[in-house]
Design a protein around this motif. Structure first.
Motif, short mmCIF file in Angstrom:
data_model
loop_
_atom_site.label_atom_id
_atom_site.label_comp_id
_atom_site.label_asym_id
_atom_site.label_seq_id
_atom_site.Cartn_x
_atom_site.Cartn_y
_atom_site.Cartn_z
N ARG A 15 36.96 34.25 42.09
CA ARG A 15 36.35 35.47 42.64
C ARG A 15 34.98 35.14 43.23
O ARG A 15 34.13 34.57 42.55
CB ARG A 15 36.21 36.53 41.54
N HIS A 28 31.32 35.55 44.13
CA HIS A 28 30.20 36.32 43.60
C HIS A 28 29.48 37.02 44.75
O HIS A 28 29.19 36.40 45.77
CB HIS A 28 29.25 35.38 42.85
N LYS A 29 29.19 38.29 44.57
CA LYS A 29 28.64 39.08 45.67
C LYS A 29 27.30 38.54 46.16
O LYS A 29 27.01 38.56 47.36
CB LYS A 29 28.49 40.54 45.23
N THR A 30 26.48 38.06 45.23
CA THR A 30 25.16 37.55 45.61
C THR A 30 25.23 36.13 46.16
O THR A 30 24.60 35.81 47.17
CB THR A 30 24.21 37.57 44.39
N ARG A 75 27.92 34.52 47.40
CA ARG A 75 28.88 34.40 48.50
C ARG A 75 29.84 33.22 48.32
O ARG A 75 30.53 32.82 49.24
CB ARG A 75 28.19 34.29 49.87
#
Length: 276
Positions: free
Chosen positions: A246, A248-250, A252
């Protein structure tokens, strides 16, 4: 013996890693509960073995540790007297460590919240690291001796204790409302920890991720685990997907890519094939 197709296994794993319960997964994927359970155990065990071998000599520098509560079978208050202390019934804790830079979770342990399990957990964490680290925990004292025994003088260890006020509201509102955090106390336990990096924010956010990604950890539901072994397999599957599959949003990228132990985002197909 009948065997699920790779496509069906991917669908089931996808449902489980997105926080659906076992029963909901059986309905969405049109399979039996025994099929879902067996796949969870097989893939979860394979994920645990893979990460145990792969998460070694990690370049972590700042690590935060904490524990998250759940229960197996029944709430602790409902456990019969003859089963008190049995890890198969009642309270169950998962100790978790997270690298503050890469957001990688290098170690976790399902068990009890006591000094014996803390020692096993910290010993395992220490065996996976390549560098001297700064480690932060909350005020739980079981980590003090465990960290000293595992790292000796080769660690910078600090505690962060949060101070809470009285919960607001009345009745049920008061019951489910946490007290307001009115301050913190930071203190060095050993070594020379950098005060600006004494924090448990990332591990506390990771606890929220666990509760949202695994139905077994969601409060006030009947999706809790009935067996410790199945609970541990669900945790291993969750961290395989979190670490390797997955973005990570921060960051990338995935935590494993950020830590330099993976070169691509793992697909659910790759995770499913670990059990072959």
């Amino acid at each position: 013996m009948n065997r699920l197709s790779l496509q069906d296994r991917v669908r089931i794993i996808g449902c489980l890693t997105e926080g659906n319960s076992m029963r909901a997964t059986t309905r969405m994927c049109d399979v039996s509960i025994n099929t879902v359970t067996k796949l969870l155990v097989d893939v979860g065990t394979a994920c645990d073995l893979y990460q145990n071998e792969t998460l070694r000599k990690l370049p972590c520098k700042r690590v935060q540790v904490d524990e998250i509560w759940s229960f197996v079978g029944m709430k602790e208050k409902n456990v019969p007297p003859m089963r008190r202390g049995d890890i198969g019934k009642g309270d169950l804790w998962t100790c978790v460590a997270i690298d503050a830079d890469s957001k990688l979770v290098p170690s976790w342990l399902v068990g009890q919240r006591n000094s014996a399990y803390a020692k096993v957990f910290i010993d395992d964490l220490a065996s996976r690291l390549a560098n001297r680290i700064q480690i932060t925990s909350d005020g739980l004292k079981i980590y003090v001796n465990a960290i000293e025994n595992a790292f000796g003088a080769d660690v910078d260890y600090a505690m962060l204790v949060k101070l809470y006020g009285t919960p607001q509201g009345e009745g049920s509102d008061r019951r489910y409302s946490p007290g307001e955090c009115c301050g913190t106390i930071k203190g060095a336990v050993c070594g020379d920890p950098d005060e600006k990096h004494i924090s448990t924010s990332f591990i506390e956010r990771q606890n929220l991720t666990m509760r949202m990604s695994m139905r077994r950890f969601t409060r006030l539901t009947n999706g809790f685990s009935r067996k410790v072994a199945n609970h541990a397999c669900a945790v291993a599957l969750h961290y395989m997907h979190y670490n390797f599959g997955r973005i990570h949003k921060t960051l990338r990228v995935t935590p494993a890519m950020q830590a330099g132990i993976a070169d691509h985002v793992w697909t659910l197909e790759e995770i499913a094939k670990l059990a072959d």
